[in-house]
Design an enzyme around this catalytic site. Sequence first.
Site: not given
Ligand SMILES: Cc1cc2nc3c(=O)[nH]c(=O)nc-3n(C[C@H](O)[C@H](O)[C@H](O)COP(=O)(O)O)c2cc1C
Length: 328
Positions: A100, A202
């Site tokens: 994160c 993504d």
């Molecule tokens: C609103 C939001 C909150 C997130 N909070 C966390 C978190 O608490 N821990 C974590 O490891 N990743 C967190 N992430 C990252 C997501 O787990 C993920 O790795 C990232 O959104 C990429 O995946 P996606 O393209 O499918 O959204 C967060 C992402 C978003 C958008």
Amino acid sequence: MQIGPYKLANNLVLAPMAGITDRPYRQLCKQLGAGMAVSEMVSSNSLLWGSEKTLRRANHDGETEPRSVQIAGADPQLMAEAAQHNADQGAQIIDINMGCPAKKVCNVMAGSALLQHEALVKDILEAVVSAVDIPVTLKIRTGWDPSNRNGVNIARIAEQSGIQALAVHGRTRACAYRGEAEYDTIAAIKQSVSIPIIANGDIRSPEQAKHVLDYTGADGIMIGRAAQGRPWIFSIIHHYLTTGERLEDPPIQIIRDIMLGHLEELYAFYGEYIGVRVARKHISWYSKGQRDGAAFRQIVNRIDNSAQQLQVTRDFFDRLANTAEIAA
Ligand SMILES: Cc1cc2nc3c(=O)[nH]c(=O)nc-3n(C[C@H](O)[C@H](O)[C@H](O)COP(=O)(O)O)c2cc1C
């Protein structure tokens, strides 16, 4: 996909998202096809464990197994204690957040900021793995910045430390959410270790899910933002991966029922005041792209009691359903 003693129903995982992946949403995604859902992050700062927010995050009543809880922090001893504490509270898998980039997390040198300190990563992973007798998983980015993609090193450290599955978001910490995720580093990581690898970043469609699985050789995929307001995306992807057939989104009547059920769960879980506020962002996502959605959101976002929020939302989706029937 197998994580420790847990054989997942499939290889599709809901990504942890702070403020979003609460128990009602995790359970909904599991019902609609996610093989696993990782909880919101819990701080390793024990001073926060008694807070209402943290207690609610540790509430797993009625949640389908396995219950995975994410922890974050940079101190090996505190992380070990956080893992023990969450295992005592009912976690069946501990997930460590090194993925994160949020300032709140990176400023205290945790989350993806840790990736540049490989020795510390090793200390944290070993401390957590030896503190609990449940599986420990890890979530990382591909590296610190585009010229320091040390994901392969971190994956090897993770495997040697006893980590049982590794989720990799195909961006570096410095990339935040900019640009497109890259999957080459994830493929390289998959080649370098033998623990299950979960590819993330993504993935928005069944075709993209298949492409990422084929391209990286990963064991599973993790989906975050594309599941906001579309928790059924997991069943659509699962169906595509197992049959090759592309399903459409459910009809509006089904979406309405899923959403209204979700809102009721939120009110029950958070109570009236917080429940209505948490529900607003989900209602916005569910109504995105729907006809007259913007005007509806203007109205519904100003409502501050659950009965009215439910009624106005039901009316809007009923109107959409009627229009769809007339058009059909
Ligand atoms: C609103 C939001 C909150 C997130 N909070 C966390 C978190 O608490 N821990 C974590 O490891 N990743 C967190 N992430 C990252 C997501 O787990 C993920 O790795 C990232 O959104 C990429 O995946 P996606 O393209 O499918 O959204 C967060 C992402 C978003 C958008």
